[in-house]
Design an enzyme around this catalytic site. Structure first.
Site, PDB file in Angstrom:
ATOM      1  N   ASP A  25       0.875  -1.174   0.000  1.00 60.46           N
ATOM      2  CA  ASP A  25       0.000   0.000   0.000  1.00 60.46           C
ATOM      3  C   ASP A  25       0.911   1.222   0.000  1.00 60.46           C
ATOM      4  OD1 ASP A  25      -1.666   2.117   0.514  1.00 60.46           O
ATOM      5  OD2 ASP A  25      -2.485   1.337   2.392  1.00 60.46           O
ATOM      6  N   LYS A  86       3.011  11.231  -3.258  1.00 60.94           N
ATOM      7  CA  LYS A  86       1.939  10.671  -4.094  1.00 60.94           C
ATOM      8  C   LYS A  86       1.122  11.788  -4.750  1.00 60.94           C
ATOM      9  CE  LYS A  86      -1.539   7.004  -3.603  1.00 60.94           C
ATOM     10  NZ  LYS A  86      -2.137   6.090  -2.600  1.00 60.94           N
ATOM     11  N   GLU A 185      -7.277   0.550  -4.513  1.00 56.75           N
ATOM     12  CA  GLU A 185      -7.298   0.467  -3.052  1.00 56.75           C
ATOM     13  C   GLU A 185      -8.647   0.004  -2.491  1.00 56.75           C
ATOM     14  OE1 GLU A 185      -5.776   4.347  -2.066  1.00 56.75           O
ATOM     15  OE2 GLU A 185      -3.792   3.815  -2.807  1.00 56.75           O
ATOM     16  N   ASP A 207     -13.165   5.273   0.966  1.00 52.70           N
ATOM     17  CA  ASP A 207     -11.732   5.289   1.254  1.00 52.70           C
ATOM     18  C   ASP A 207     -11.210   6.722   1.233  1.00 52.70           C
ATOM     19  OD1 ASP A 207      -8.988   5.084   1.306  1.00 52.70           O
ATOM     20  OD2 ASP A 207      -8.842   3.635  -0.342  1.00 52.70           O
TER      21      ASP A 207
END
Lengths: 620, 173
Positions: A25, A86, A185, A207
């Site tokens: 992850d 990210k 994800e 999420d």
């Protein structure tokens, strides 16, 4: 560099051998690595027994630090310590600055719009920084599992576009990892929860991470996880909550909007701490010393709720749209799963509960659930569970389109189409003798080119000269199971395949990646050659092993003469594989591929018939 | 192999959606690229291409309009790229009314609610055309095929309206 396990030449790996695989992850704020050990997925801790690796990399003049060590010096050496990288992956500086105007880095940009961090340790782009995080995680996994990884599954936000996905895969390649799959994800979280509960039906995964928001709706049925729709915002997360608190603090403390990088970082850290305190308490006392002066303030939960209300509302609008796209209603949802650290914020929880009309599930640690799901899929893809009937069917999150006259976008693959998907489109020339044509591919939902994300410009060259409108060029757009686009073209009347020159609108080209791999190696030239040879050997092993297994199962589909021809080509590949001539191995693989083409087709027909006959038995 | 043959289903418009879905999942189990994750590059690429075909076949058969179009294509009538318009004056009048209604919706103060109402009416009219289509496609005569083709053209108009409503809705988000 992580490498693949390689069997002795001429021997295939034993079928029962457990292959080491991991789920990663790669988060905005934190990253984790997990693996299936003795049948159970678990997060792998570092030497100090910490599960989380902060997604922070420090590039000092002397050394590069990742994780906790890097995090510890974000306050003191802000410019050279990259956090939330990210945010930058597959993005331009301008994209990032839309949300974060006060970045503490010395940024520049390549001609292609790729952001470059100018650090004390040299220039780095987001792919390189991400690769450093991946390397640390892979090293941790290999140390814990006691061997080299066969492959990894890396998770990405479902709402990541093609450029962001491609950049993530580039980072893995740079880190020397074999990517079995890029996994969304929320889908990963659904796997962890679905297998845990065994319940079947419609589930929603909400999420909210540090920098991204995803909502996915999935139908679970007999091991198949079918994503019906996904939505979200790849630039909305807990970091944005922090930004709102920081803004509030600046106003209350009487600071300008633009403060030094160091003060900004102090404020962000204070904001994050206050936000976390407010998860369990109704008030948080903020106390910071800036330039020797004390600043104090109390933030209540109500104040926080008010600050973040517009962002929470934005996430619910995405939920609404996803329900509509999936053609379902909120009350059909049997379970709502919360993922991501930002779902700890009480206001987020209650808003989601209210929207779906049921208490969301949180019993699997929202920080770990994505990595756990990825580990489960990695285990299956590595071939450790040949009898598993788990299958993940995912979708493309954003429509793909082409530029047409007048700056408009014509959609060719609509969002929420199940992948893999291929669509062919025909084009024609509008001038006599025209031999080239440009195709501009975009991603997004809006009508105007300027409002969509430009992915790439393809130049079709070598079109045979004909009268205007006579050439018919068939262009095929294919999106694979990782959500990545590839394009091919063919002139129909002549059968000439037009060549395609791809210019990514921004991001890195293939040669950039090769250059980066090369420059990351100490003895560049030899290492590069060695790596390419090794990759080819691994590919040879895969081909031989897969084919040996197929022949053991379905050998009777071949006539003896066909079998002999195939066996001969495989033997030739084994011999080439034992040597060090990369080109010879490549050639031998191609010969085997050609010799096995018909066998593969017959096997597929058999397995299709088998799949459907299984069905009629079921339904009786 | 045509789409019906792939799913081992009779070549007809009437179809059990749940059965189709089940067959689709079973074929996915056999064909999906994840089943070929440890194979060579060529095999992986083939798996991607085959599954893309499977997905295309499923999407084509799943939706009534594309299923009808596909059946007509198999019967030699390809209208997927034609520009022919409809001659039925009543239908054209209804279309003009729809256009006006869309303009009103676009200017509405309660955009989402008005879109919802328009969608409901649109779905009702679409359903009526679909049952007409179902009856026509059961008859294997040229005149029935021609009539079915005309209904498909009308359904395409309805489909366009639906898309425009969706575009309006997109702006509300």
């Amino acid at each position: 560099m992580a490498l693949l396990q390689i069997a002795e030449p001429g021997q295939s790996t034993a079928p029962h051998e457990h292959r080491l695989a991991a789920g990663i992850d790669l988060g905005t704020t934190n990253s984790l690595v997990a693996s299936v050990r003795s049948g159970t997925a678990e997060v792998l801790n570092d030497a100090q027994q910490r599960p989380i690796l902060p997604s922070v990399v420090h590039y000092g003049a002397e050394q590069t630090l990742t994780g906790h060590e890097a995090l510890a010096i974000t306050d003191s050496d802000t410019e050279n310590t990259i956090v939330s990288v990210k945010r930058f992956i597959g993005r331009t500086v301008a994209d990032v600055q839309k949300n974060f105007s006060n970045l503490p880095y010395h940024l520049s940009e390549t001609d292609n719009g790729v952001p470059v961090f100018n650090t004390a340790g040299g220039q780095r782009n987001a792919v390189q920084v991400s690769a450093d995080i991946l390397r640390t995680l892979a090293a941790r996994a290999e140390a814990t599992l006691g061997g080299e990884l066969t492959g990894v599954v890396i998770t990405v936000p479902a709402y990541f576009d093609d450029a962001q996905r491609q950049s993530t895969k580039d980072a893995a390649q740079l880190a020397g990892l074999n990517v079995l799959r890029l996994l969304n994800e929320p889908t990963a979280a659904a796997v962890a929860y679905g297998l845990d509960s065994g319940r079947e039906g419609l589930i929603a995964v909400y999420d909210l991470g540090g920098g991204t928001f995803d909502i996915s709706l999935l139908r679970l049925d007999k091991g198949v996880f079918e994503v019906l729709a996904t939505g979200g915002d790849s630039a909305l997360g807990g970091d944005d909550f922090d930004q709102l608190i920081v803004h509030h603090l600046k106003q209350e403390f009487g600071f300008d909007d633009k403060v030094s990088a160091k003060i900004e970082r102090q404020l962000i850290n204070a904001a994050r701490q206050a936000k976390e305190t407010l998860t369990d308490s109704n008030r948080a006392d903020i106390q910071i010393v800036i330039n020797g002066q004390d600043y104090q303030l109390t933030l209540t939960r109500d104040q926080l709720n008010e600050l973040i209300a517009p962002l929470v509302k934005r996430t619910l609008l995405s939920c609404k749209r996803a329900l509509k796209d999936a053609e379902v209603t909120a009350d059909e949802v049997i379970d709502v799963v919360l993922v991501g650290g930002s779902t700890r914020v009480p206001q987020v929880r209650s808003a989601v509960a209210e929207f779906f009309g049921k208490e969301p599930l949180t019993h699997i640690d929202p920080d770990q659930v994505v990595a756990l799901g990825a580990a489960i899929q990695a285990d299956i893809l590595a071939g450790n569970k040949p009898d598993s009937d788990m299958l993940l069917l995912d979708v493309i999150p954003l429509s793909l389109g082409l530029e047409t006259m007048g700056g408009l976008v014509e959609k060719i693959i609509p969002r929420n189409t199940t992948i893999p998907v291929a669509k062919a489109q025909e084009f024609t020339t509008f001038k006599d003798g025209q031999t080239a044509m440009m195709i501009h591919v975009l991603q997004g939902e809006r009508e105007l080119v300027d409002h969509c994300r430009s992915l790439a410009r393809f130049n079709l060259l070598d079109i045979p000269p004909m009268a205007a409108g006579a050439a018919h060029i068939r262009v095929t757009f294919q999106v694979d199971a990782d959500g990545l686009l590839s394009v091919s073209a063919m002139e129909k009347s002549s059968g000439v395949s037009a060549s395609i020159q791809v210019k990514p609108s921004y991001g890195l080209g293939d040669t950039d990646i090769a250059d980066m791999i090369q420059s990351s190696m100490s003895n560049a030239k030899e290492d590069m050659a060695a790596r390419m040879l090794r990759e080819q050997q691994v590919e040879a092993d895969r081909v031989l092993e897969a084919l040996s297994q197929a022949l053991a199962a379905d050998g009777e589909l071949l006539e003896p003469s066909e079998r002999t021809k195939l066996d001969d080509s495989m033997e030739a590949l084994r011999i080439a594989r034992a040597g060090t001539d990369k080109a010879a191995i490549e050639q031998a693989i191609e010969t085997v591929d050609n010799a096995s083409e018909e066998f593969a087709a017959r096997r597929m027909n058999k397995s299709i018939r088998h799949a459907l006959s299984g069905k009629s038995v079921d339904s009786i | 192999m045509n789409h019906f043959e792939l799913f081992d289903l009779p070549q007809q418009f009437t179809l059990d959606a749940a059965d189709l879905q089940q067959r689709y999942r079973q074929l996915q189990q056999a064909m999906h690229p994840d089943r070929f994750a440890s194979s060579g590059e060529r095999e992986k690429l083939r798996a991607v291409q085959r599954t893309a075909q499977l997905n295309d076949a499923y999407q084509t058969l799943r939706k009534p309009l594309s299923r009808a179009e596909y059946i007509l294509t198999l019967r030699g009538i390809d209208i997927r790229h034609e520009q022919q318009t409809i001659s039925d004056p009543e239908f054209l009048m209804a279309q003009m009314e729809w256009r006006e209604r869309l303009e009103e919706v676009a200017a509405s103060n309660d955009l989402l609610a008005d879109i919802g109402r328009a969608e409901k009416d649109l779905l009702e009219q679409t359903a009526a055309l679909q049952s007409e289509l179902e009856q026509l496609l059961e008859q294997p005569t040229d005149s029935a095929n021609d009539a079915a083709t005309e209904v498909v053209r009308k359904l395409k108009f309805m489909h366009k309206l639906r898309n425009e409503l969706e575009r309006l809705e997109e702006q509300a988000y």
